[in-house]
Design a protein around this motif. Sequence first.
Motif, PDB file in Angstrom:
ATOM      1  N   ILE A   4       0.864  -1.183   0.000  1.00 16.44           N
ATOM      2  CA  ILE A   4       0.000   0.000   0.000  1.00 16.44           C
ATOM      3  C   ILE A   4       0.898   1.230   0.000  1.00 16.44           C
ATOM      4  N   LYS A   6       2.162   5.292  -0.111  1.00 18.04           N
ATOM      5  CA  LYS A   6       1.887   6.482   0.688  1.00 18.04           C
ATOM      6  C   LYS A   6       0.921   7.426  -0.009  1.00 18.04           C
ATOM      7  N   PHE A  31       3.053  -1.356   4.370  1.00 17.87           N
ATOM      8  CA  PHE A  31       2.495  -0.011   4.374  1.00 17.87           C
ATOM      9  C   PHE A  31       3.631   0.982   4.169  1.00 17.87           C
ATOM     10  N   THR A  33       4.664   4.699   4.439  1.00 13.45           N
ATOM     11  CA  THR A  33       4.084   5.778   5.226  1.00 13.45           C
ATOM     12  C   THR A  33       4.756   7.124   4.977  1.00 13.45           C
ATOM     13  N   THR A  60      -1.377   5.552   6.503  1.00 16.28           N
ATOM     14  CA  THR A  60      -1.562   4.835   5.246  1.00 16.28           C
ATOM     15  C   THR A  60      -2.629   3.754   5.434  1.00 16.28           C
ATOM     16  N   GLY A  61      -3.513   3.639   4.453  1.00 18.56           N
ATOM     17  CA  GLY A  61      -4.594   2.662   4.515  1.00 18.56           C
ATOM     18  C   GLY A  61      -5.807   3.199   3.786  1.00 18.56           C
ATOM     19  N   SER A 179      -5.100   0.897   9.557  1.00 23.30           N
ATOM     20  CA  SER A 179      -4.236   1.953   9.024  1.00 23.30           C
ATOM     21  C   SER A 179      -3.081   2.179   9.983  1.00 23.30           C
TER      22      SER A 179
END
Length: 300
Positions: A4, A6, A31, A33, A60-61, A179
């Motif tokens: 995932i 940023k 993630f 970030t 992030t999410g 997240s």
Amino acid sequence: MIYISKDYVNDTLKWDNKAAAHCKDGEIVVFETRDCYDNSITSSERPLGDRSDALSNPVTGALYVDGAEKGDILKVEIRDIKLRPWGVMRSSNIGGVFHEKYDKREAIIYSIRNNKILFDDVLELDVNPMIGVIGTAPEGEEGIPTITPGKHGGNMDCKKITAGSTIYLPVNVDGGLLSMGDIHALMGDGEVFICGLETAGEITVKVSVLKNIKLPVPFLYSGEKVMTIQSAETLDKAGDMAAKEMFEFVKNASGQSDLRTGMLMSLLSDMAVCQVVDPLLTMRVEFPLEVLEKYGYKLP
């Protein structure tokens, strides 16, 4: 493995946040970030940052975990935290224990090299990367800003949430909507200045769904200890909440009476401040897992 970027960030944890990715039970997710200043402070000469639209404590999410339903628990095993090669700290004249000492906001950029923070010409500090904000979508229509900790997790700023630790978080909505962000390269308990060494990076986690399991979430396993983490308007209240949550957990895990549980707690538990600078203040209570294992308890 799922990644995932940023590009998918929020400043509020909420039930209707759009999922940036889906994962299956037990899958590995990375993630990427931003830092707590939304990567906007890139120079000591510009302590207010380069952008007027910067988010506060972006995460992030969100990650939608397939099969996670309200009442379940997300088990998040933190496998790795990679840091960018620099971090930033900024003074505040409105928050933090020392805010009255500063009449303006100033920032310093610190280099991170070979797992060392170059503080000045004399001092190098070892990094101890941690996750400041990690949480699921809370209950309720309005959501909770990422700067605020609570029962959903959020901005707990607990320095024990590091690589090798496992955090257990509540599932309040389908998918959980996990997240995270606000990586610190180093931070002391309390975060008294108002920030740690704020940086960005990549967090690798394994996410699993626990069903029909009771834990006093948010709940942490780190350094051979289990920990209850609670946030409230005062440290007294947060500490009281964390201690009582741990009391019930130790009692149930060990099968002890109230009397012996209280004695065990007083002999073996440690209470510590996580942070004193967020809208709610955060305390944790730690207890050695090996003691509970002697009574037959196994951490899920």
